[in-house]
Design an enzyme around this catalytic site. Structure first.
Site, PDB file in Angstrom:
ATOM      1  N   TYR A 152     -69.677 -32.622 -14.863  1.00  0.00           N
ATOM      2  CA  TYR A 152     -69.066 -31.323 -14.522  1.00  0.00           C
ATOM      3  C   TYR A 152     -68.879 -30.457 -15.765  1.00  0.00           C
ATOM      4  CZ  TYR A 152     -68.367 -32.991  -9.798  1.00  0.00           C
ATOM      5  OH  TYR A 152     -68.598 -33.446  -8.534  1.00  0.00           O
ATOM      6  N   ARG A 188     -51.831 -27.078   3.093  1.00  0.00           N
ATOM      7  CA  ARG A 188     -52.625 -26.479   2.024  1.00  0.00           C
ATOM      8  C   ARG A 188     -52.868 -24.984   2.216  1.00  0.00           C
ATOM      9  NH1 ARG A 188     -56.705 -28.188  -0.804  1.00  0.00           N
ATOM     10  NH2 ARG A 188     -56.668 -25.999  -1.349  1.00  0.00           N
ATOM     11  N   ARG A 225     -60.963 -40.507   0.133  1.00  0.00           N
ATOM     12  CA  ARG A 225     -60.737 -39.181   0.726  1.00  0.00           C
ATOM     13  C   ARG A 225     -60.051 -39.267   2.090  1.00  0.00           C
ATOM     14  NH1 ARG A 225     -63.979 -34.901  -1.598  1.00  0.00           N
ATOM     15  NH2 ARG A 225     -64.127 -35.499  -3.779  1.00  0.00           N
ATOM     16  N   ASP A 261     -57.297 -34.953  -8.417  1.00  0.00           N
ATOM     17  CA  ASP A 261     -58.743 -34.809  -8.537  1.00  0.00           C
ATOM     18  C   ASP A 261     -59.174 -35.324  -9.907  1.00  0.00           C
ATOM     19  OD1 ASP A 261     -61.100 -33.396  -6.958  1.00  0.00           O
ATOM     20  OD2 ASP A 261     -61.445 -33.124  -9.102  1.00  0.00           O
ATOM     21  N   ARG A 281     -59.411 -32.774   4.036  1.00  0.00           N
ATOM     22  CA  ARG A 281     -59.821 -31.787   5.028  1.00  0.00           C
ATOM     23  C   ARG A 281     -60.049 -32.300   6.441  1.00  0.00           C
ATOM     24  NH1 ARG A 281     -64.569 -29.286   1.736  1.00  0.00           N
ATOM     25  NH2 ARG A 281     -64.679 -31.486   1.251  1.00  0.00           N
TER      26      ARG A 281
HETATM   27  O1  CP3 Z   1     -59.254 -39.789  -1.626  1.00  0.00           O
HETATM   28  C1  CP3 Z   1     -58.296 -39.010  -1.554  1.00  0.00           C
HETATM   29  O2  CP3 Z   1     -57.861 -38.620  -0.462  1.00  0.00           O
HETATM   30  C2  CP3 Z   1     -57.583 -38.597  -2.814  1.00  0.00           C
HETATM   31  C3  CP3 Z   1     -57.918 -37.338  -3.352  1.00  0.00           C
HETATM   32  C4  CP3 Z   1     -59.195 -37.092  -4.131  1.00  0.00           C
HETATM   33  C5  CP3 Z   1     -59.704 -35.784  -4.249  1.00  0.00           C
HETATM   34  N1  CP3 Z   1     -60.743 -35.803  -5.126  1.00  0.00           N
HETATM   35  C6  CP3 Z   1     -59.140 -34.605  -3.579  1.00  0.00           C
HETATM   36  C7  CP3 Z   1     -60.036 -33.467  -3.296  1.00  0.00           C
HETATM   37  C8  CP3 Z   1     -60.001 -37.927  -4.890  1.00  0.00           C
HETATM   38  C9  CP3 Z   1     -59.923 -39.441  -5.067  1.00  0.00           C
HETATM   39  C10 CP3 Z   1     -60.986 -37.111  -5.531  1.00  0.00           C
HETATM   40  C11 CP3 Z   1     -61.981 -37.608  -6.491  1.00  0.00           C
HETATM   41  C12 CP3 Z   1     -63.142 -36.773  -6.810  1.00  0.00           C
HETATM   42  N2  CP3 Z   1     -63.187 -35.429  -7.059  1.00  0.00           N
HETATM   43  C13 CP3 Z   1     -64.439 -37.291  -7.018  1.00  0.00           C
HETATM   44  C14 CP3 Z   1     -64.812 -38.738  -6.914  1.00  0.00           C
HETATM   45  C15 CP3 Z   1     -64.850 -39.174  -5.493  1.00  0.00           C
HETATM   46  C16 CP3 Z   1     -66.116 -38.894  -4.759  1.00  0.00           C
HETATM   47  O3  CP3 Z   1     -66.015 -38.259  -3.697  1.00  0.00           O
HETATM   48  O4  CP3 Z   1     -67.169 -39.312  -5.205  1.00  0.00           O
HETATM   49  C17 CP3 Z   1     -65.282 -36.214  -7.339  1.00  0.00           C
HETATM   50  C18 CP3 Z   1     -66.757 -36.302  -7.606  1.00  0.00           C
HETATM   51  C19 CP3 Z   1     -64.476 -35.045  -7.368  1.00  0.00           C
HETATM   52  C20 CP3 Z   1     -64.892 -33.655  -7.671  1.00  0.00           C
HETATM   53  C21 CP3 Z   1     -64.670 -32.802  -6.470  1.00  0.00           C
HETATM   54  N3  CP3 Z   1     -63.460 -32.241  -6.129  1.00  0.00           N
HETATM   55  C22 CP3 Z   1     -65.584 -32.529  -5.423  1.00  0.00           C
HETATM   56  C23 CP3 Z   1     -67.041 -32.959  -5.394  1.00  0.00           C
HETATM   57  C24 CP3 Z   1     -64.895 -31.788  -4.450  1.00  0.00           C
HETATM   58  C25 CP3 Z   1     -65.392 -31.342  -3.099  1.00  0.00           C
HETATM   59  C26 CP3 Z   1     -65.829 -29.940  -3.026  1.00  0.00           C
HETATM   60  C27 CP3 Z   1     -65.822 -29.470  -1.590  1.00  0.00           C
HETATM   61  O5  CP3 Z   1     -64.891 -28.761  -1.220  1.00  0.00           O
HETATM   62  O6  CP3 Z   1     -66.743 -29.866  -0.839  1.00  0.00           O
HETATM   63  C28 CP3 Z   1     -63.578 -31.614  -4.907  1.00  0.00           C
HETATM   64  C29 CP3 Z   1     -62.508 -30.924  -4.193  1.00  0.00           C
HETATM   65  C30 CP3 Z   1     -61.513 -31.820  -3.557  1.00  0.00           C
HETATM   66  N4  CP3 Z   1     -60.910 -32.881  -4.154  1.00  0.00           N
HETATM   67  C31 CP3 Z   1     -60.997 -31.686  -2.247  1.00  0.00           C
HETATM   68  C32 CP3 Z   1     -60.057 -32.707  -2.080  1.00  0.00           C
HETATM   69  C33 CP3 Z   1     -59.193 -32.969  -0.885  1.00  0.00           C
HETATM   70  C34 CP3 Z   1     -61.379 -30.608  -1.244  1.00  0.00           C
HETATM   71  C35 CP3 Z   1     -60.699 -29.343  -1.646  1.00  0.00           C
HETATM   72  C36 CP3 Z   1     -59.871 -28.701  -0.569  1.00  0.00           C
HETATM   73  O7  CP3 Z   1     -59.299 -29.361   0.310  1.00  0.00           O
HETATM   74  O8  CP3 Z   1     -59.752 -27.464  -0.672  1.00  0.00           O
END
Ligand code: CP3
Length: 346
Positions: free
Chosen positions: A154, A43, A30, A79, A34
């Site tokens: 999910y 974004r 990540r 994602d 954010r």
């Molecule tokens: O690492 C990186 O920078 C690459 C991008 C990446 C995202 N999601 C972008 C994202 C990666 C590698 C993921 C993987 C992902 N997505 C996982 C496995 C990694 C982990 O953290 O364990 C999981 C479980 C998800 C599912 C998911 N998507 C979650 C739990 C969330 C967070 C919800 C929140 O907003 O708190 C997301 C949304 C997400 N995926 C965001 C990003 C940058 C945030 C959304 C936003 O910026 O509006």
């Protein structure tokens, strides 16, 4: 295309293959997202999944932390639920919540209704990877996919879950539905990784973030064979495979045996305990992500301990023990990167 030749001799790929390195490679799960003001700017007004389908935006967001920190790898901005969206599953990523699925999967018919992923579903992924490989030069791009258990959670729960109770109820009570669902997701994740590697990604990470909810027995019986299929398929592509989960101190050995070259360790398990469990595999991790909120000298002292512990492994890739927390100060991550890259290994 195939894995980027320019990145083949990078410290990340060398470490992932257990070869000597000039410094411990460092990247952050990540690292885009954010915590970066430049991310929030691009974004603005664009929904998360829409941003993942816009190749120019994906290139820009993936590059942001590479430019800012000079990390040793880029992680593809996407994602784990993007492939499901791409084949037509009705889902959304709700800000601050996570993936939400409109019609949770419960029956064999529900599973059968999910189309298999083909490259035609994700042309924007190939375009984004190709664009990135050109911009990244010798910095490797890590592609990724969700592991079957974590993605299934999910789909079955319909959204984020602490206990994964409905998911496990299917696993224990409806084995034929479970098996079909796990196969469906494994094939999808394998196909998604193939698209990324064929377009030029140099390594892949399989995220099984919620595998820590499982006992070793249930992991081995109901989950590991499916993750192993994804990792075997990725292995055929010739790139190193990283396998990561959270709360997996009981599962690290199995996660390695599932077919990983590199086992990602969360921050709860000290590397000196993790390394004997993964045997001659490479480890990745595992500074507590909250340590970036500590005074810099406290953070770097702990980072030094992680690097020193990692020296006992076949290879070590430095990372946080889970994703960057949104409130993280980017300057502190810049200092951490600089500290790891200049830490003398001799
Ligand atoms: O690492 C990186 O920078 C690459 C991008 C990446 C995202 N999601 C972008 C994202 C990666 C590698 C993921 C993987 C992902 N997505 C996982 C496995 C990694 C982990 O953290 O364990 C999981 C479980 C998800 C599912 C998911 N998507 C979650 C739990 C969330 C967070 C919800 C929140 O907003 O708190 C997301 C949304 C997400 N995926 C965001 C990003 C940058 C945030 C959304 C936003 O910026 O509006």
């Amino acid at each position: 295309m195939s894995p980027s030749p320019a990145a083949a001799d990078s410290v990340l790929l060398r470490a992932a293959r257990g070869m000597p390195v000039s410094h411990t490679p460092v990247w952050f799960m990540r690292q885009a997202g954010r915590s970066l003001p430049e991310y929030l700017r691009v974004r603005e007004g664009v929904a998360m999944l829409d941003s993942c389908m816009d190749p120019e935006l994906v290139v820009e967001i993936t590059m942001q932390p590479v430019r800012r920190y000079g990390v040793d790898a880029a992680i593809f901005f996407s994602d784990i639920v993007l492939p499901l969206k791409a084949v037509g599953v009705d889902l959304d990523i709700k800000p601050g919540v996570g993936p939400v699925v409109a019609a949770p999967v419960r029956t064999l018919a529900d599973v059968a209704a999910i189309p298999d992923l083909t490259p035609d579903h994700v042309p924007f992924i190939s375009q984004a990877v190709q664009g990135l490989v050109g911009e990244l030069g010798a910095t490797p791009l890590i592609g990724f996919a969700g592991a079957p258990f974590t993605v299934a959670s999910y789909l079955v729960e319909g959204g984020p879950s602490k206990e994964h109770a409905k998911t496990k109820a299917m696993m224990f009570g409806a084995p034929e539905v479970w098996d079909a669902l796990m196969r469906k997701i494994a094939d999808m994740s394998a196909a998604y990784l193939r698209v990324q590697v064929e377009a030029g990604a140099s390594a892949v990470q399989l995220f099984d973030s919620w595998a820590g909810a499982l006992t070793p027995r249930d992991y081995a019986e109901h989950v590991m064979p499916h993750s192993a299929r994804v990792l075997a398929a990725a292995g055929e592509l010739g790139v190193p495979r990283i396998h990561f989960g959270v709360g997996t101190s009981n599962l690290l050995g199995l996660m390695g045996e599932a077919g990983a070259d590199v086992v990602g360790v969360d921050w709860r398990t000290p590397l000196d305990r993790a390394i004997p469990m993964v045997g001659d595999r490479v480890v990745q991790g595992n500074l507590d992500p909250t340590l970036v909120f500590a005074p810099t000298e406290v953070m770097t002292a702990r980072a030094a301990e992680v690097i020193e512990a990692g020296r006992a492994a076949t290879g070590h890739i430095f990372n946080l023990g889970h994703g960057v927390i949104p409130a993280t100060d980017p300057d502190q991550l810049a200092r951490l990167t600089e500290f790891v890259q200049s830490y003398a290994l001799a």
